[in-house]
Design a protein around this motif. Structure first.
Motif, short mmCIF file in Angstrom:
data_model
loop_
_atom_site.label_atom_id
_atom_site.label_comp_id
_atom_site.label_asym_id
_atom_site.label_seq_id
_atom_site.Cartn_x
_atom_site.Cartn_y
_atom_site.Cartn_z
N SER A 1 3.57 47.26 2.42
CA SER A 1 3.88 46.47 3.62
C SER A 1 4.85 47.22 4.54
CB SER A 1 4.46 45.11 3.24
OG SER A 1 5.82 45.22 2.90
N MET A 2 5.54 48.24 3.99
CA MET A 2 6.44 49.04 4.84
C MET A 2 5.69 50.20 5.49
SD MET A 2 9.66 49.50 2.36
CE MET A 2 9.97 48.27 1.14
N GLY A 3 4.42 50.35 5.15
CA GLY A 3 3.64 51.43 5.73
C GLY A 3 3.71 52.71 4.94
N ALA A 4 3.93 52.61 3.61
CA ALA A 4 4.02 53.82 2.79
C ALA A 4 2.64 54.43 2.56
CB ALA A 4 4.66 53.49 1.44
N PHE B 1 14.84 52.91 2.16
CA PHE B 1 13.45 53.26 1.81
C PHE B 1 12.47 53.24 2.99
CE2 PHE B 1 9.52 52.22 -0.92
CZ PHE B 1 9.21 53.56 -1.04
N PRO B 2 12.45 52.16 3.79
CA PRO B 2 11.52 52.16 4.93
C PRO B 2 11.79 53.31 5.90
CG PRO B 2 12.54 50.01 4.66
CD PRO B 2 13.23 50.92 3.71
N THR C 1 3.58 58.65 -1.05
CA THR C 1 4.92 58.06 -1.12
C THR C 1 4.97 57.01 -2.21
OG1 THR C 1 4.98 58.33 1.28
CG2 THR C 1 6.72 57.00 0.30
N GLU D 1 12.93 56.30 4.98
CA GLU D 1 12.33 57.49 4.36
C GLU D 1 10.85 57.53 4.68
OE1 GLU D 1 13.15 57.88 0.13
OE2 GLU D 1 15.17 57.09 0.47
N ILE D 2 10.22 56.36 4.58
CA ILE D 2 8.78 56.29 4.88
C ILE D 2 8.52 56.70 6.33
CG2 ILE D 2 6.84 54.68 5.17
CD1 ILE D 2 8.00 53.16 2.73
N LYS E 1 7.58 57.95 -4.89
CA LYS E 1 8.84 57.24 -4.64
C LYS E 1 8.87 55.84 -5.23
CE LYS E 1 10.70 59.90 -0.99
NZ LYS E 1 11.53 59.93 0.20
N GLN F 1 5.06 49.37 10.09
CA GLN F 1 6.48 49.64 10.28
C GLN F 1 7.09 48.70 11.32
OE1 GLN F 1 7.15 53.85 10.79
NE2 GLN F 1 6.03 54.34 8.94
N ARG G 1 16.43 45.50 4.19
CA ARG G 1 15.37 46.49 4.06
C ARG G 1 14.27 46.23 5.09
NH1 ARG G 1 12.01 46.85 -1.51
NH2 ARG G 1 11.26 44.86 -0.76
#
Lengths: 221, 338
Positions: free
Chosen positions: A129-132, B105-106, A136, B108-109, A140, B82, B153
């Motif tokens: 949901s964060m767009g990884a 973390f976000p 990643t 880093e992404i 991670k 994002q 976050r």
């Protein structure tokens, strides 16, 4: 010392110990890389996961199961042609490596897969949901979150590998197993067998201790 | 900000298809706190997950902050995500990372440099009130603190929309209120659009501007929270409104009192919006020759006005005139006992 163990040649014993450590060390590094790779693929291609692909999953799963179920002593014999191509000899420490790695990597792959399955699905979803990117998520999220399981898995695998090196020694690979068999068993010098066994036990205890220590240190749950 | 257009989500199952979301149309405005309420299995979870592409609708389209999330894939979807952050019922923090590392973390992404990540994380730690805990691991935090990390976050990537998936359902009432206050604060301070799903009317009442009620995959009722409280149309909505307006014990109390008061009337007054804050009872006592007994009352503030009920007992010579006065005011009057 010479009184207690009259037949033990300590220089030979030390050399054999080094050979055992060498075989274990090289094969565990290769097992770690190969097992991790296979384990991650097994996990990701499983149903409902990121790269869900039943065909690839079944093929890798079958290969892993086959190599995991062949007894090690038979695996060494079966792998003679491959070893000849890779190492060029059937004698010596390097000749044991292909069989050691191919025997241990599938075992570790299963442990990796189990470890990854324990990772909270919600956390993977959060990363998504964060767009990884998939990479990643693997490097991670999946690997760090399963690290205690990966380390305790490699500890178990290393100890199994020490046992395998002893077995490989019997057919001429060198190391403590080889010494115990040739000098101890075949010449009826039981003190040599005893000392070799004690050294192997000490190696196993040290590995277990280090593994437990790192696992506890990593686990912040 | 968010357009949900004729969206359907149909799952095949052994006993025919399951319509998790059935023909939903919603418009959510910039800067709004929009609530979706429903019991479990109503489809609200599937609906909110379609807003960041975790679920793809079978039919219809979903557009969030200018991205058609129901259509885009791969890196374009990741870019869009994002701008659309999410917080979760079970927080979903990485246990292997500290508070600060989780919040980073976000970033880093998104490929933000280390120095900038640290700066941003420190700001957010302050915003959610976690100073001094930045190096703690999630296992060392309480539920409320974990959700604060979750919120920090979610805000790290400067999103335009925040999705809350039952974000307070795992928290105790006091912590729930603290987290809700934080969400309102963020909404006002950053102008963030917030969409939340819940099964608790309390959450809707406390922070939402508008609400949609879902049942069996359909939106059965929607509108400004105050209107829904004032005139709930559907049976399910009435039940949800009762959760906060009328505690269970009220009925028992009233029945008990009906037996106790031999003369006079018992009246239920409903206040909505501005009226809830006017001194109607004072006027009543001053203008008429009556006695007023307050039996029970409750006022619930919402984001766009208050809603309340008051049960009173009226007796005296000018009882009828007093009732007429009440009916002439902009409040709802229900005479329970003449």
């Amino acid at each position: 010392m010479t009184h207690l163990f009259p037949n033990v040649d300590w220089e030979k014993m030390w050399l054999a110990t080094q050979e055992t450590l060498y075989m274990t060390g090289i094969s565990i590094v290769a097992t770690f890389i190969l097992g991790l790779l296979l384990g991650v693929i097994l996990f990701l291609t499983a149903k409902g996961n990121m790269w869900s692909n039943p065909a690839i999953n079944k093929i890798i799963s079958a290969v892993v199961n086959i190599f995991r179920s062949i007894p090690f002593i038979i695996l060494i014999v079966l792998l003679i042609p491959l070893t000849m191509i890779l190492v060029g000899s059937m004698i010596g420490v390097n000749a044991a490596l292909p069989a050691l790695i191919i025997g241990a990597a599938p075992f570790y792959a299963r442990l990796v897969e189990i470890g990854l399955r324990e990772v909270d699905k919600g956390v993977i979803e959060a990363a998504k949901s964060m767009g990884a990117k998939p990479a990643t998520i693997i490097f991670k999220v999946l690997l760090p979150e399963s690290m205690p399981a990966l380390v305790s898995g490699i500890t178990v695998t290393t100890i199994a590998l020490v046992g395998s090196t002893a077995m490989a020694g019997v057919i001429g690979a060198g190391g403590l197993g080889n010494l115990a068999y040739l000098e101890g068993f075949q010449r009826s010098q039981s003190d040599v067998t005893l000392v070799a066994t004690i050294i192997i036990l000490i190696i196993v205890f040290i590995i277990q201790f280090i593994g437990d220590y790192i696992t506890a240190k990593l686990d912040k749950r | 900000m968010i357009h949900i257009n004729r969206v359907k989500k149909i799952y095949p199952s052994k006993n025919g298809e399951v319509r998790a979301v059935d023909n939903v149309d919603l418009e959510i405005n910039q800067g709004e706190i929009f609530g979706v309420i429903g019991y479990s299995g109503a489809g609200k979870s599937t609906l909110i997950r379609m807003l960041n592409g975790l679920e793809i609708p079978t039919e219809g389209s979903v557009t969030v902050a200018g991205h058609e999330v129901s259509k885009i894939k791969g890196s374009r979807l990741r870019q869009a995500r994002q701008e659309i952050s999410m917080i979760f019922q079970h927080f979903n923090l990485l246990w292997s990372r500290t508070v600060k590392e989780n919040i980073s973390f976000p970033l880093e992404i998104a490929g933000v440099k280390k120095a900038n990540r640290d700066k941003k994380a420190d700001e957010l730690i302050k915003l959610v009130g976690l100073e001094g805990r930045e190096n703690a691991y999630p296992s060392q935090l309480s539920g409320g603190q974990k959700q604060r990390v979750g919120i920090a976050r979610a805000l790290a990537s400067d999103p335009k929309v925040l999705l809350c998936d039952e974000a307070t359902s795992a928290l105790d009432p006091q912590t729930t209120d603290a987290i809700l206050d934080l969400l309102v604060d963020i909404n006002k301070r950053l102008g963030l659009t917030i969409v939340l799903i819940t099964h608790e009317m309390h959450v809707i009442r406390k922070i939402c501007h508008r609400v949609a009620v879902m049942e069996n995959g359909k939106v059965v009722e929607s509108g400004p929270v105050i209107n829904v409280f004032k005139h709930p149309q559907e049976e399910i909505t009435k039940r949800f409104v009762q959760q906060v307006i009328e505690p269970e014990e009220t009925k028992d109390t009233i029945e008990h009192l009906l037996a106790q008061y031999k003369s006079g009337s018992i009246v239920m007054l409903g206040f909505v919006g501005e009226n809830a804050e006017q001194p109607i009872i004072t006027k009543l006592i001053r203008s008429f020759d009556i006695t007023v007994n307050i039996i029970q009352g409750k006022i619930s503030p919402t984001q766009n006005g208050s809603y309340g009920t008051l049960y009173i007992h009226l007796d005296g010579a000018e009882k009828e005139q007093a009732l007429q006065f009440l009916q002439s005011q902009e409040i709802s009057v229900e005479v329970i006992k003449k």
